[in-house]
Design an enzyme around this catalytic site. Structure first.
Site, PDB file in Angstrom:
ATOM      1  N   SER A 187       0.841  -1.197   0.000  1.00 41.23           N
ATOM      2  CA  SER A 187       0.000   0.000   0.000  1.00 41.23           C
ATOM      3  C   SER A 187       0.879   1.252   0.000  1.00 41.23           C
ATOM      4  O   SER A 187       1.728   1.408  -0.875  1.00 41.23           O
ATOM      5  CB  SER A 187      -0.950  -0.037   1.195  1.00 41.23           C
ATOM      6  OG  SER A 187      -1.947   0.942   1.080  1.00 41.23           O
TER       7      SER A 187
ATOM      8  N   ASP B  89      -9.073  -4.681  -5.935  1.00 42.48           N
ATOM      9  CA  ASP B  89      -8.457  -3.533  -5.270  1.00 42.48           C
ATOM     10  C   ASP B  89      -8.676  -2.290  -6.125  1.00 42.48           C
ATOM     11  O   ASP B  89      -8.426  -2.302  -7.333  1.00 42.48           O
ATOM     12  CB  ASP B  89      -6.962  -3.795  -5.089  1.00 42.48           C
ATOM     13  CG  ASP B  89      -6.227  -2.657  -4.398  1.00 42.48           C
ATOM     14  OD1 ASP B  89      -6.880  -1.715  -3.909  1.00 42.48           O
ATOM     15  OD2 ASP B  89      -4.981  -2.722  -4.345  1.00 42.48           O
TER      16      ASP B  89
ATOM     17  N   HIS C 158      -7.557  -4.908  -1.317  1.00 45.84           N
ATOM     18  CA  HIS C 158      -6.554  -4.062  -0.691  1.00 45.84           C
ATOM     19  C   HIS C 158      -6.357  -4.450   0.776  1.00 45.84           C
ATOM     20  O   HIS C 158      -7.307  -4.537   1.542  1.00 45.84           O
ATOM     21  CB  HIS C 158      -6.943  -2.589  -0.781  1.00 45.84           C
ATOM     22  CG  HIS C 158      -5.778  -1.680  -0.560  1.00 45.84           C
ATOM     23  ND1 HIS C 158      -4.849  -1.411  -1.539  1.00 45.84           N
ATOM     24  CD2 HIS C 158      -5.364  -1.009   0.538  1.00 45.84           C
ATOM     25  CE1 HIS C 158      -3.928  -0.603  -1.070  1.00 45.84           C
ATOM     26  NE2 HIS C 158      -4.210  -0.349   0.198  1.00 45.84           N
TER      27      HIS C 158
END
Length: 410
Positions: free
Chosen positions: A196, A350, A380
């Site tokens: 991320s 995601d 995610h």
């Protein structure tokens, strides 16, 4: 005594009622706002996780409105209770690399020679997340790859606005490169990686180190569903997964504004793209274009949406989001060409999936060796669920195994 007991039971009853009301709202919000595609294989687990996230966000916001503490501080407080154990086959030392707090995970077993070093930058939108939260991830990688893993506790926003985050990651990485021998690491076998926001920092660190001819080159980078651009938030994945838990399209813009210390009312302008000057649309459009995304990812109702007309005042306030230390996709070819071997990870469900696909193409177009792993049932943050008890999902285990294989085979 009876009165005190009655008061205590009354308080417990009120807390129980408030919890049920909060849970009921979280379930209602999730079911009314979230859209989990029918092909996804763990919908119930994801919904329960999302309910928990919603409740934490709401309680944090209420505490902020009451003047008790900021929402982000409450979320960080709860992180204290997520502290996985270190594998007994590893040692874990808390140190500082050039002033940056790190935790160094090292196999206890003797090694025939210097080991690989893996600098890991945790996720959390640059505002939450910690070394402790990622102890299971880093321990697993260190144990299974027989590597020295350094987890970096970079400074967090909004107390420390960007670029503090990537600069801490860069400083810690340079320290390891320069002091590799003292940690049993081969300086020619150092990897940077993260998930991320941490994936974005790893990308920027690798790009910055290209300019350091006085240092050994990085061996590889591991980029796990990170952001790569803030120009177009209407790419296929932003539309298809815009309401996919745990991270909505609107949440990216809202928390992105918090991260860079701007008024959250600007989130709508970021989503529309009115912050992008015409000159940048012309220069970077070739890299951000949906034409660079494979056809297989353009289904599920995707319709191309042009950027909104340019508004100079919006650009003035959000110009940093288009700099290459934020939108790493925009680095020059002369930088991209010198990057090390790369593992890129994208997740089908995601919202940031296409950021990975676009950066993957830039790397490939510039001759960088790329291994791409697409997690078909991934979303995610899935990496953190590789060993989460009843919430463990197969996709997370699959992803962890692929990361381990990549590092072992370097």
């Amino acid at each position: 005594m009876g009165l005190l007991l009655g008061l205590l039971l009354g308080v417990i009853g009120v807390i129980g009622i408030l919890f049920l009301l909060l849970l009921s709202f979280a379930i209602y919000y999730d079911l009314s706002r979230s859209k989990i595609p029918s092909g996804f294989d763990s919908p119930l687990k994801l919904r329960v996780i999302h309910w928990s996230v919603i409740m934490v966000v709401i309680v944090g916001k209420c505490l902020e409105l009451l003047g008790i503490c900021r929402q982000v501080a409450f979320i960080r407080f709860l992180q204290i209770f997520w502290n996985p154990r270190v594998d007994p086959s590893l040692s874990a030392k808390d140190l500082h690399f050039d002033g940056v707090p790190v935790r160094v995970y090292q196999p206890k077993a003797p090694s025939a020679g210097p080991r690989k070093g893996f600098m890991f930058f945790h996720g959390g939108a640059g505002m939450i997340g910690s070394i402790d939260c990622y102890q299971d991830v880093c321990s697993k990688i260190a144990k299974e790859t027989d590597s020295v893993v350094v987890s970096v506790g970079y400074r967090l926003s909004p107390e420390h606005l960007p670029p503090a985050q990537y600069k801490d990651c860069l400083a810690a990485t340079i320290h390891l490169i320069q002091n590799a021998a003292s940690h049993g690491v081969d300086p020619s076998k150092i990897i940077v990686g993260g998930d991320s926001a941490g994936g974005n920092y790893a990308t920027v660190v690798a790009q910055k180190l290209v300019e350091r001819s006085d240092l050994p080159k990085l061996r590889a980078q591991v980029l796990i569903y990170g952001t790569s651009q803030a120009m177009d938030l209407n790419l296929p994945s932003y539309q298809q997964n815009g309401s996919m838990p745990p991270m909505f399209r609107e949440s990216i813009a809202y928390y992105g504004m918090m991260y860079i210390g701007k008024d959250t009312s600007l989130a709508g302008q970021l989503l529309k793209g009115s912050h992008v000057p015409d000159s940048m649309r012309l220069k970077y459009g070739k890299w951000v274009s949906p034409d660079n995304i494979p056809k297989r990812f353009k289904g599920r109702g995707y319709k191309q949406v042009p950027l909104a007309p340019y508004e100079p005042e919006v650009y003035r306030q959000l110009s940093e989001t288009l700099e290459d230390d934020f939108s790493c996709l925009f680095a020059e070819d002369s930088v991209i060409q010198k990057l090390p071997e790369t593992l890129t990870v994208s997740c089908e469900y995601d919202v940031l999936r296409d950021d990975t696909l676009l950066y993957k193409k830039r790397l490939e177009d510039n001759g960088v060796k790329v291994s791409w792993f697409h997690v078909e049932n991934g979303f995610h943050g899935v990496l953190n669920l590789f060993d989460a008890g009843v919430f463990t999902v197969p996709a997370a285990i699959e992803l962890m195994d692929r990361i381990i294989d990549f590092v072992k085979n370097l």
